[in-house]
Scaffold this active site. Structure first.
Site, PDB file in Angstrom:
ATOM      1  N   ARG A 193     -53.932   7.535  -6.208  1.00 22.54           N
ATOM      2  CA  ARG A 193     -55.343   7.765  -6.552  1.00 22.54           C
ATOM      3  C   ARG A 193     -56.146   8.205  -5.329  1.00 22.54           C
ATOM      4  O   ARG A 193     -57.122   8.959  -5.436  1.00 22.54           O
ATOM      5  CB  ARG A 193     -55.965   6.503  -7.190  1.00 22.54           C
ATOM      6  CG  ARG A 193     -57.457   6.656  -7.450  1.00 22.54           C
ATOM      7  CD  ARG A 193     -58.024   5.660  -8.440  1.00 22.54           C
ATOM      8  NE  ARG A 193     -57.669   4.288  -8.157  1.00 22.54           N
ATOM      9  CZ  ARG A 193     -58.132   3.573  -7.116  1.00 22.54           C
ATOM     10  NH1 ARG A 193     -58.965   4.108  -6.253  1.00 22.54           N
ATOM     11  NH2 ARG A 193     -57.749   2.325  -6.949  1.00 22.54           N
ATOM     12  N   TYR A 245     -73.144  25.273 -17.265  1.00 22.96           N
ATOM     13  CA  TYR A 245     -72.138  24.774 -18.217  1.00 22.96           C
ATOM     14  C   TYR A 245     -72.702  23.563 -18.976  1.00 22.96           C
ATOM     15  O   TYR A 245     -73.191  22.614 -18.347  1.00 22.96           O
ATOM     16  CB  TYR A 245     -70.891  24.397 -17.413  1.00 22.96           C
ATOM     17  CG  TYR A 245     -69.708  24.000 -18.231  1.00 22.96           C
ATOM     18  CD1 TYR A 245     -69.029  24.936 -19.004  1.00 22.96           C
ATOM     19  CD2 TYR A 245     -69.239  22.689 -18.231  1.00 22.96           C
ATOM     20  CE1 TYR A 245     -67.927  24.568 -19.757  1.00 22.96           C
ATOM     21  CE2 TYR A 245     -68.137  22.322 -18.979  1.00 22.96           C
ATOM     22  CZ  TYR A 245     -67.494  23.264 -19.744  1.00 22.96           C
ATOM     23  OH  TYR A 245     -66.404  22.898 -20.489  1.00 22.96           O
ATOM     24  N   ASP A 299     -71.236  25.904  -8.507  1.00 18.25           N
ATOM     25  CA  ASP A 299     -70.103  25.971  -9.438  1.00 18.25           C
ATOM     26  C   ASP A 299     -69.686  27.440  -9.483  1.00 18.25           C
ATOM     27  O   ASP A 299     -70.376  28.283 -10.044  1.00 18.25           O
ATOM     28  CB  ASP A 299     -70.527  25.465 -10.826  1.00 18.25           C
ATOM     29  CG  ASP A 299     -69.365  25.474 -11.828  1.00 18.25           C
ATOM     30  OD1 ASP A 299     -68.390  26.209 -11.601  1.00 18.25           O
ATOM     31  OD2 ASP A 299     -69.449  24.762 -12.847  1.00 18.25           O
ATOM     32  N   LYS A 358     -59.591  27.083 -15.356  1.00 17.21           N
ATOM     33  CA  LYS A 358     -59.869  28.478 -15.699  1.00 17.21           C
ATOM     34  C   LYS A 358     -59.043  29.412 -14.816  1.00 17.21           C
ATOM     35  O   LYS A 358     -57.833  29.373 -14.881  1.00 17.21           O
ATOM     36  CB  LYS A 358     -61.383  28.726 -15.590  1.00 17.21           C
ATOM     37  CG  LYS A 358     -62.245  27.611 -16.212  1.00 17.21           C
ATOM     38  CD  LYS A 358     -62.083  27.474 -17.711  1.00 17.21           C
ATOM     39  CE  LYS A 358     -62.696  26.207 -18.289  1.00 17.21           C
ATOM     40  NZ  LYS A 358     -64.073  25.917 -17.935  1.00 17.21           N
TER      41      LYS A 358
END
Ligand code: PLP
Length: 394
Positions: free
Chosen positions: A58, A111, A183, A208
């Site tokens: 993690r 978004y 972004d 993407k």
């Protein structure tokens, strides 16, 4: 000695690869949750940050670190932090960089889930926000207040492909002591590098273009300075938004062909955008590469290419748009973007259905708008697919 930096295609292929004990050409998948220490002192040194070895997946993992190293190099940053999804990257950035009472200025057409996170969830913790058309720097400047700590810009934005001047946004943010987060999902590191233009953090939905094969969900944050990078890494680890080693292996494999994919899909996108513009059924076309795009000149300065996302509206409005989506055979009717396969979708009823109609219209998302993400198929087949769908009467 001056060392010439390699070109982006060389770096896409080679960046972030580990020199393995066995000389493997590709970083293996370290499918492990934890890492043994040789002795108690080594364990203590790793926790104290005095030994750079791994502790627990993690917090960090060699396969994930190889992809992070690649992203750091491509975005010219100090620290990269991979996350479980693009939204995990947005969440980590906001939680790491904001506190109660802070104010965020952001892009109105950002978004959808990013807007919901900031507007509906961070507000529960006392964070306020203002959403403006960031393609106009004056709107950013007038939205700034005493408590603005973060300017969060998406460029190009979805689905109207509005382009924000990153250098101007960075200037405005820094003058007020705020950070600029960009972004850059729609551009990918192949087409623009926000940190070079003054942004403090760049983020991507790796789902993407970077992965590019529609088979992984992931995200990444890259910070221009190590202090901001440490905050992001701590929050990623604390919030549990980590990327998994198998995910990292796949996205690191995908990014090697990013240049090839984008070069091909943007060439086809230009052809399709011009073809659509000439069709009598089409009301308008929004593609960054067309001179009719309002920020075409800015995109020419700020980006190295125009990408492969096209939005258009049919004269027949929403009914004609739905008819087209039901008739295309080669393009897949699906949300998401930036993969090898061409996708078509209807923002008003799909990706942006969470906004009210007024909010959608304010963001330029009309009811009949169709979003088209160009893949790497043959241009003639995609054009034929659109032609038969536009002309089919039933
Ligand atoms: C898809 C997307 C996201 C969210 O990414 P996920 O990987 O789906 O969580 C964020 N920003 C933009 C611009 C996107 O297109």
């Amino acid at each position: 000695m001056h060392v010439r930096k390699q070109g982006i295609s060389s770096r896409l292929v080679h960046s972030g690869s580990f020199d393995e004990e066995f000389g493997s050409a590709v970083t293996p998948i370290y499918q492990t949750s934890t890492f043994g220490f040789r002795n108690a002192q080594e364990g203590a040194d790793r926790f104290a940050g005095e030994d750079p070895g791994f502790i627990y997946t993690r917090m960090g993992n060699p396969t994930v670190a190889a992809f992070e190293g690649c992203m750091c190099d491509l975005e010219a940053g100090q620290t990269a932090v991979a996350t479980s999804s693009g939204m995990a990257a947005v969440t980590v950035a906001c939680l790491a960089l904001l506190k109660q009472g802070d104010h965020v200025v952001s892009t109105a057409s950002v978004y959808g889930p990013s807007r919901t996170l900031i507007e509906s969830h961070l507000s529960r913790f006392g964070v306020t926000s203002t959403f403006v058309d960031t393609s106009d720097p004056e709107q950013i400047a007038s939205a700034m207040g005493q408590r603005t700590r973060l300017v969060y810009v998406e460029t190009p934005s979805n689905p109207m492909m509005q382009v924000t001047d990153i250098e101007a946004a960075a200037g405005i943010a820094h003058e007020q002591g705020a950070l600029l987060v960009v972004d850059s999902t729609f551009a990918s590191p192949y087409l623009q590098n926000p940190l070079v233009l003054g942004a403090d953090v760049v983020l991507h939905s790796v789902t993407k273009f970077i992965n590019g094969h529609a088979d992984v969900v992931g995200g990444v944050l890259v910070a221009a300075n190590a202090q901001v990078g440490r905050k992001l890494r701590n929050m990623m680890s604390i919030s549990g938004c980590c990327m998994d080693p198998h995910q990292a292996f796949l996205v690191h494999r995908g990014i090697k062909t990013l240049g090839l994919r984008i070069e091909r899909s943007q060439t086809i996108a230009m052809e399709i955008a011009r073809w659509l513009e000439a069709r009598s059924e089409v009301a308008w076309v929004r593609y960054i590469g067309l001179p009719s795009h309002p920020q075409h000149e800015l995109a020419r300065r700020q980006m190295r290419g125009f990408g492969s996302m096209i939005s258009f509206e049919l004269k027949g409005g929403v009914e004609a748009g739905r008819h087209l989506m039901d008739r295309v055979k080669l393009a897949t009717l699906a949300v998401s973007l930036g993969g090898v396969e061409t996708l078509i979708e209807h923002p008003a009823s799909m990706t942006h259905a969470g906004l009210s109609r007024d909010e959608r219209i304010a963001a330029g998302i009309t009811d009949g708008l169709v979003r088209y993400s160009v893949g790497i198929e043959d241009a003639c087949d995609l054009l034929e697919d659109l032609r038969q769908a536009l002309e089919s009467a039933d």
